[in-house]
Design a protein around this motif. Structure first.
Motif, PDB file in Angstrom:
ATOM      1  N   SER A  29      -3.266   3.010  20.332  1.00  0.00           N
ATOM      2  CA  SER A  29      -2.711   3.651  20.753  1.00  0.00           C
ATOM      3  C   SER A  29      -2.353   2.753  22.421  1.00  0.00           C
ATOM      4  N   VAL A  32       0.394   0.162  21.658  1.00  0.00           N
ATOM      5  CA  VAL A  32       1.692   1.216  21.960  1.00  0.00           C
ATOM      6  C   VAL A  32       2.343   1.055  23.568  1.00  0.00           C
ATOM      7  N   GLN A  36       4.914  -1.393  25.814  1.00  0.00           N
ATOM      8  CA  GLN A  36       5.918   0.193  26.326  1.00  0.00           C
ATOM      9  C   GLN A  36       6.546  -0.652  27.590  1.00  0.00           C
ATOM     10  N   ILE A  56       2.624  -1.408  13.186  1.00  0.00           N
ATOM     11  CA  ILE A  56       2.850  -0.287  13.885  1.00  0.00           C
ATOM     12  C   ILE A  56       3.560  -1.131  14.901  1.00  0.00           C
ATOM     13  N   GLU A  59       7.043  -0.032  12.891  1.00  0.00           N
ATOM     14  CA  GLU A  59       7.173   0.994  12.628  1.00  0.00           C
ATOM     15  C   GLU A  59       7.877   2.112  13.955  1.00  0.00           C
ATOM     16  N   ARG A  60       7.590   1.278  15.208  1.00  0.00           N
ATOM     17  CA  ARG A  60       7.414   1.973  16.658  1.00  0.00           C
ATOM     18  C   ARG A  60       8.790   1.324  17.663  1.00  0.00           C
TER      19      ARG A  60
END
Length: 100
Positions: A29, A32, A36, A56, A59-60
């Protein structure tokens, strides 16, 4: 343009000795959230990421990075062993967007 390394404390420390800014992440987390923020920083030209976060990231953030040339994203082997399972040929083909 800046180069940034994203990984654990030991990985970032090694690169900081060469003058590279490090972004320490401890879990998925946090990764991510940090990614960003890095994508919104227009001074960053290259983001090197420990390969433990490859799945990860795929996917994101694959849709985000496919539409942008900058920052370039590269994956480096993690200190605790390689987590990226595809061959070098497959990896380069996915980065370059061509079939080798």
């Amino acid at each position: 343009m800046k180069l940034v390394i994203v990984g654990n404390e030991e990985e970032c420390l090694g690169f900081s000795l060469a003058g590279v800014e490090g972004v320490i992440v401890e879990d998925d987390s946090m990764f991510v959230e940090q990614m960003q923020q890095l994508f919104s920083d227009h001074e960053i030209g290259v983001i090197a990421i420990a390969d433990r976060y490859f799945s990860i990231f795929s996917e994101r953030f694959s849709p985000v990075i496919e539409k942008r040339a900058v920052p370039a994203v590269v994956f480096i082997p993690s200190m605790d062993g390689t987590h990226h399972k595809s061959s070098l040929k497959e990896y380069l083909a996915s980065i370059l967007g061509i079939r080798l």
